[in-house]
Design a protein around this motif. Sequence first.
Motif, mmCIF file in Angstrom:
data_model
loop_
_atom_site.group_PDB
_atom_site.id
_atom_site.type_symbol
_atom_site.label_atom_id
_atom_site.label_comp_id
_atom_site.label_asym_id
_atom_site.label_seq_id
_atom_site.Cartn_x
_atom_site.Cartn_y
_atom_site.Cartn_z
ATOM 1 N N LEU A 297 0.885 -1.195 0.032
ATOM 2 C CA LEU A 297 0.011 -0.062 0.102
ATOM 3 C C LEU A 297 0.802 1.278 0.003
ATOM 4 N N ALA A 298 1.722 1.198 0.867
ATOM 5 C CA ALA A 298 2.858 2.581 0.898
ATOM 6 C C ALA A 298 3.520 2.970 -0.397
ATOM 7 N N VAL A 299 3.925 1.793 -0.992
ATOM 8 C CA VAL A 299 4.670 1.986 -2.302
ATOM 9 C C VAL A 299 3.683 2.498 -3.416
ATOM 10 N N ASP A 300 2.475 2.018 -3.389
ATOM 11 C CA ASP A 300 1.430 2.585 -4.396
ATOM 12 C C ASP A 300 0.992 3.929 -4.075
ATOM 13 N N GLN A 301 0.742 4.081 -2.800
ATOM 14 C CA GLN A 301 0.228 5.400 -2.382
ATOM 15 C C GLN A 301 1.259 6.390 -2.566
ATOM 16 N N ALA A 302 2.426 6.270 -2.572
ATOM 17 C CA ALA A 302 3.578 6.948 -2.511
ATOM 18 C C ALA A 302 3.962 7.532 -4.029
ATOM 19 N N CYS A 303 3.531 6.461 -4.796
ATOM 20 C CA CYS A 303 3.792 6.721 -6.457
ATOM 21 C C CYS A 303 2.555 7.550 -7.063
ATOM 22 N N ALA A 304 1.175 7.297 -6.270
ATOM 23 C CA ALA A 304 0.174 7.995 -6.861
ATOM 24 C C ALA A 304 0.236 9.510 -6.349
ATOM 25 N N ASP A 305 0.977 9.337 -4.963
ATOM 26 C CA ASP A 305 1.007 11.048 -4.550
ATOM 27 C C ASP A 305 1.993 11.573 -5.620
ATOM 28 N N MET A 306 3.097 11.118 -5.861
ATOM 29 C CA MET A 306 4.136 11.898 -6.709
ATOM 30 C C MET A 306 3.522 12.306 -8.128
ATOM 31 N N VAL A 307 2.692 11.311 -8.570
ATOM 32 C CA VAL A 307 1.870 11.501 -9.915
ATOM 33 C C VAL A 307 0.981 12.928 -9.552
ATOM 34 N N TYR A 308 0.287 12.721 -8.515
ATOM 35 C CA TYR A 308 -0.702 13.949 -8.269
ATOM 36 C C TYR A 308 0.136 15.240 -7.800
ATOM 37 N N SER A 309 1.508 15.245 -7.454
ATOM 38 C CA SER A 309 2.070 16.296 -7.290
ATOM 39 C C SER A 309 2.924 16.838 -8.350
ATOM 40 N N ALA A 310 2.953 16.323 -9.566
ATOM 41 C CA ALA A 310 3.573 16.551 -10.735
ATOM 42 C C ALA A 310 2.902 17.349 -11.462
ATOM 43 N N SER A 311 3.340 18.666 -12.065
ATOM 44 C CA SER A 311 2.634 19.426 -12.994
ATOM 45 C C SER A 311 2.296 19.223 -14.232
ATOM 46 N N GLN A 328 -8.157 1.601 -5.146
ATOM 47 C CA GLN A 328 -7.096 0.647 -5.081
ATOM 48 C C GLN A 328 -6.622 0.679 -3.442
ATOM 49 N N LEU A 329 -6.218 2.034 -3.365
ATOM 50 C CA LEU A 329 -5.510 2.428 -2.416
ATOM 51 C C LEU A 329 -6.473 2.457 -0.950
ATOM 52 N N SER A 330 -7.688 2.743 -1.069
ATOM 53 C CA SER A 330 -8.585 2.614 -0.029
ATOM 54 C C SER A 330 -8.942 1.491 0.496
ATOM 55 N N ALA A 331 -9.105 0.531 -0.513
ATOM 56 C CA ALA A 331 -9.511 -1.029 -0.444
ATOM 57 C C ALA A 331 -8.442 -1.700 0.192
ATOM 58 N N MET A 332 -7.119 -1.499 -0.040
ATOM 59 C CA MET A 332 -6.094 -1.895 0.485
ATOM 60 C C MET A 332 -5.930 -1.731 1.898
ATOM 61 N N GLU A 334 -8.486 -0.619 3.723
ATOM 62 C CA GLU A 334 -9.655 -1.175 4.757
ATOM 63 C C GLU A 334 -9.210 -2.805 4.863
ATOM 64 N N LYS A 335 -8.659 -3.412 3.886
ATOM 65 C CA LYS A 335 -8.131 -4.865 4.245
ATOM 66 C C LYS A 335 -6.644 -4.902 5.071
ATOM 67 N N LYS A 336 -6.194 -3.817 5.303
ATOM 68 C CA LYS A 336 -4.970 -3.534 6.398
ATOM 69 C C LYS A 336 -4.002 -4.503 5.683
ATOM 70 N N MET A 337 -4.097 -4.207 4.404
ATOM 71 C CA MET A 337 -2.766 -4.830 3.523
ATOM 72 C C MET A 337 -1.602 -4.008 3.478
ATOM 73 N N GLY A 338 -1.560 -2.949 4.208
ATOM 74 C CA GLY A 338 -0.347 -2.170 4.433
ATOM 75 C C GLY A 338 -0.555 -0.670 5.054
ATOM 76 N N ASN A 339 0.477 0.056 5.259
ATOM 77 C CA ASN A 339 0.165 1.299 5.859
ATOM 78 C C ASN A 339 0.062 2.374 4.955
ATOM 79 N N PRO A 340 -0.938 3.354 5.002
ATOM 80 C CA PRO A 340 -1.135 4.499 4.009
ATOM 81 C C PRO A 340 -0.252 5.578 4.505
ATOM 82 N N GLN A 341 0.475 5.786 5.598
ATOM 83 C CA GLN A 341 1.418 6.608 5.943
ATOM 84 C C GLN A 341 2.597 6.123 5.824
ATOM 85 N N TYR A 342 3.435 6.782 5.185
ATOM 86 C CA TYR A 342 4.710 6.336 4.668
ATOM 87 C C TYR A 342 5.809 7.547 5.091
ATOM 88 N N GLU A 343 7.005 7.056 5.263
ATOM 89 C CA GLU A 343 8.329 7.921 5.377
ATOM 90 C C GLU A 343 8.736 7.764 3.997
#
Length: 348
Positions: A297-311, A328-332, A334-343
């Motif tokens: 979850l963290a790795v897909d979340q991070a990539c989605a965030d980087m896409v959305y941050s790109a101009s 995709q992200l919220s489903a993961m 909810e299923k506790k497949m990973g951590n949506p908060q990442y460093e």
Amino acid sequence: MSEISRRDFFKMVGVTAATAAVGNFKVSEAAKTKNVKLTRQAPIIGSKLVESGASGSTAKVYFTKNIDADHLIKLYNLINDEIYGKVAIKLHTGEKHGPNILPRDLVKEFQAQVPNSTIVECNTLYPGDRFDTKGHRETLEVNGWTFSKVDIMDEDDKTVALPVRDPFHLKEVDMGAHLVNYDSLIVLTHFKGHAMGGFGGSMKNIAIGCASGHLGKAQVHGVDPNNVPENYLEWPNKDYFMELMADSAQATCNYFGKHIVFLNVMRRISVDCDCAGVTAAEPTMADLGIAASTDILAVDQACADMVYSASDSHDMKDRIESRHGLRQLSAMAEKKMGNPQYELINID
């Protein structure tokens, strides 16, 4: 159940013939030192940039803007502590002559650093270059995947049913039978858009990619394997499809446990998947880099965030949102497949 008995168990009895997530950032001190440029815009309502030292657990996501074998290997070496034994490398080898497929030299150099490793794939649900094993092997040769054995895990139409924990819809998913021959799994993903999923990251790579071509992929797409609509636009989509993918990805993640890692290569980020082949749209945004984590979850979340941050990501954001891809992200989550908060840790 021990790792060996787990694998042997599935070999013996499991093989048959046959929207909103949290999305918080936590920027590490190392990332700050490297002057990582992050914006407070994020793909999901309620997301925020969490400064270093914030309370709550975080997953580590390592990042480099350099897309080459040396940096890919460096990232892998930061997350590979639990990779052992016979190792599968799951990547999308693409339809014939696809312009956006991961560079073969990049993968070749990377694989050379992973002992006892094999590239793995499965056949497709849609009629195309990889619908059956014969066509799939021809396509592998055309696309330059000749430096390594490629294990088409459902080549003999056999599957293994992996259970889904706390499913949205699927209690089990039929994967390519050979999947359970491996002790560890490296998910090496070309992060890009997708016609149905909005985007294709690590979750999509294993959710669809490990499912057997003519049964598991029908389950994941919510269609009758004996009566698949020719037009994919008639297949179930949006939130329901994202939840089906989450079920499938969770089955594979649970099987491998801690012996699975994720590397997303954000290169030639077309709105289309590599399954589109030569018809894939030309990318309209710049390459971003590579992200790696032990947390799907963290790795897909991070990539989605980087896409959305790109101009220059308007087209990708439109593709994601029009398909409800953020589910995709919220489903993961909810299923506790990973951590949506990442460093986010920049290694450059």
